[in-house]
Structure formats: structure tokens, C-alpha cells
Design an enzyme around this catalytic site. Sequence first.
Site, PDB file in Angstrom:
ATOM      1  N   LYS A 154     -16.361   4.853   4.586  1.00 25.47           N
ATOM      2  CA  LYS A 154     -14.996   5.026   5.425  1.00 25.47           C
ATOM      3  C   LYS A 154     -15.277   6.200   6.056  1.00 25.47           C
ATOM      4  CE  LYS A 154     -11.430   2.770   4.319  1.00 25.47           C
ATOM      5  NZ  LYS A 154     -10.022   2.351   3.651  1.00 25.47           N
ATOM      6  N   GLU A 208     -14.008   6.061  -1.078  1.00 27.47           N
ATOM      7  CA  GLU A 208     -14.814   5.117  -0.427  1.00 27.47           C
ATOM      8  C   GLU A 208     -15.819   6.147   0.287  1.00 27.47           C
ATOM      9  OE1 GLU A 208     -13.086   1.006  -0.111  1.00 27.47           O
ATOM     10  OE2 GLU A 208     -11.369   2.632   0.269  1.00 27.47           O
ATOM     11  N   GLU A 235     -10.111   8.952   5.312  1.00 26.39           N
ATOM     12  CA  GLU A 235     -10.265   7.755   4.690  1.00 26.39           C
ATOM     13  C   GLU A 235     -11.155   7.620   3.399  1.00 26.39           C
ATOM     14  OE1 GLU A 235      -8.423   5.227   5.361  1.00 26.39           O
ATOM     15  OE2 GLU A 235      -7.218   5.838   7.329  1.00 26.39           O
ATOM     16  N   GLU A 281       0.848  -1.280   0.000  1.00 33.04           N
ATOM     17  CA  GLU A 281      -0.017  -0.047   0.079  1.00 33.04           C
ATOM     18  C   GLU A 281       0.931   1.213  -0.094  1.00 33.04           C
ATOM     19  OE1 GLU A 281      -2.802   0.562   3.175  1.00 33.04           O
ATOM     20  OE2 GLU A 281      -3.217  -1.357   3.286  1.00 33.04           O
TER      21      GLU A 281
END
Length: 315
Positions: free
Chosen positions: A282, A279, A287, A230
Amino acid sequence: MLGDNLPLATDVISLYNSNDIRLMRLYDPNQAALQALSGSNIEVMVGVPNSELSYVAASRDNSFDWVWNNIMTYPDVKFRYISVGNEVKPSDGTLAPLVYSALTNIREVVVFYGLGNQIKVSTSIDTTLIGANYPPSQGAFKDEVRAYIDPIIAFLVANNAPLLVNVYPYFSYADNPVDISLAYATFTSPGIVVQDGALGYQNLFDAIVDVVYSALEKAGGPWVEIVVSETGWPSAGASAATFDNARTYLRNMVAHARWGTPKRPGRAIETYLFAMFDENNKEPQIEKNFGLFYPNQTTKYSLYFNSIQKGFESI
């Protein structure tokens, strides 16, 4: 995948192909995603989620069941890695004792099916396991995590598998903007920032990766490769999380990965960018904003991937 407005898996595969992205990380064996990947020629890192560690660690029979359902059922998917757990904390008395048994059980089943050379089994760590970190040559794992990480490193050495490491210069910078410059964190420093013996560091990403290489050397894994499982930069939601900073970091990250680090020059760094999409489910706010594409599949940053094989996170 933590959003209520994300495209269908089949559309995501089309988006990968149109951008010539050849690697994908899935944090769990999402069946719709695996079905869509069949025949795509995209190589996949698939995760055994932390929630399933107890199941696969309990017995080899359970691991046979997991591998059969999530790997062998998809013969037309090109699996590259199985990541057994993600960022398990060594201090977690429930999960940490499970990781080594889960690794060995999954590896034994993969070998049984004749896929030991094709699919490498590892686990993803974060850099909170590191104690000494400056200069990079002094990198070492914290004493209190050695009982956890040393057997894992021995497993990786024995099986010629890489250590998966989540690397975030953003968080290092955001936590310490006094001592770390934004330029150093985003690959834009005009010259060497950290001189470490004969090695010079012009960006924080290289320094973090080489800190982990130094730690591996001190823990019996001098030849273990690192795969960056990541890395990313948020475009909103917190300090320094801006569109411009994210675009700068990600564009420079893609351009830089081919060159390796000062400790491993000329050896491209296999890197997975977090994440494919913003997203909206989240938390906290930061996030929500790591995506490189918007949920409607339009690009944020117009990254160019043809120059080096590069993967995206799909979470």
C-alpha cells in the site's frame, strides 16, 4: 490483502479463532477467504467493491448474479452485512449516482432468497460528509451531500439497517494537533474535554460517532444505528503514527466500545478494527502500518477481545 507476504486464508481463520475474534470485514468477496470462512462461525461483512457498483446497479439480474456467486454459493458462511460501496464521494459523478440503485437491487435479491432479516444491506461512508461538527449535538451533513445521503438514510430506515461509518480520530488529530490533544484522541484524557449541554465528552471517538448520530437525526434517521466499519491507528509513517500511540488507542478502543457513547449510553458499539495485517504493497507509507498483526501472524499489541465481540478488517 494488499501485501505480498501475507498468510494463507486458512491460516488467517485459525488466527481469528485463536484470538476469539468473531467478526470479519472483507472489502470484496475474495473467494479463497470465503471458502476458508465456511463452517467457521465467524460473522462476515462483505463488500460490493466500488469497481462493481456499475454492474449491480445496472439491473436486478446482475445483482442476482452477484449474490448467487458471492453469498448463496457459500451457505456455511455467516454473512452479517453487505456493504455496497466504500467511502463513495458524493461529488463523484460516476460512482455516487450508482449507490442507491445498487443498494436497492442487492436488498431485493437478499429478500428474494429469504435472507432479509439475517443480512443487512448498507454502505460505508467516511466523515468528510459531515459539515457542522462542534459540539456533537450540532452535527449535520453538508448541504451539498444531502441529495446523495438522504435517499440512503431513507433506505436504511425502511429496512432497519445500520449506517456503516469509518471513524478515524487519528486523522482528525493529525490534521489539527493544535486544537485536538493526543490524550483526547487516544482515550487518555483525565476528564471531560467537551461539554455539550448535559453530555460530556472525554474522547474524540465518542464525539465523532455522536456527530454522525446528530446528523442522522437531522436527515430523517433518528433511530438508525451506526456500525463503525473501520477504525484504527498507524504505528509508523507519519506524524503521531507511533507504536505506543497505536497501542494506546487500540487497547482503549477495545475496552471502551462496550459502553456506548454519551448519546447512546450502555449500547455497545459494533466496531471493526483496521486492519488485520500490515500491508507492504500500500501507499503512502502510513497506509502500510495499520495492522494489528504482523504478516508472520505475531501480534503487535496483545489486545484482549473476550470482553466484547469485536471484528477485524481484512483488506
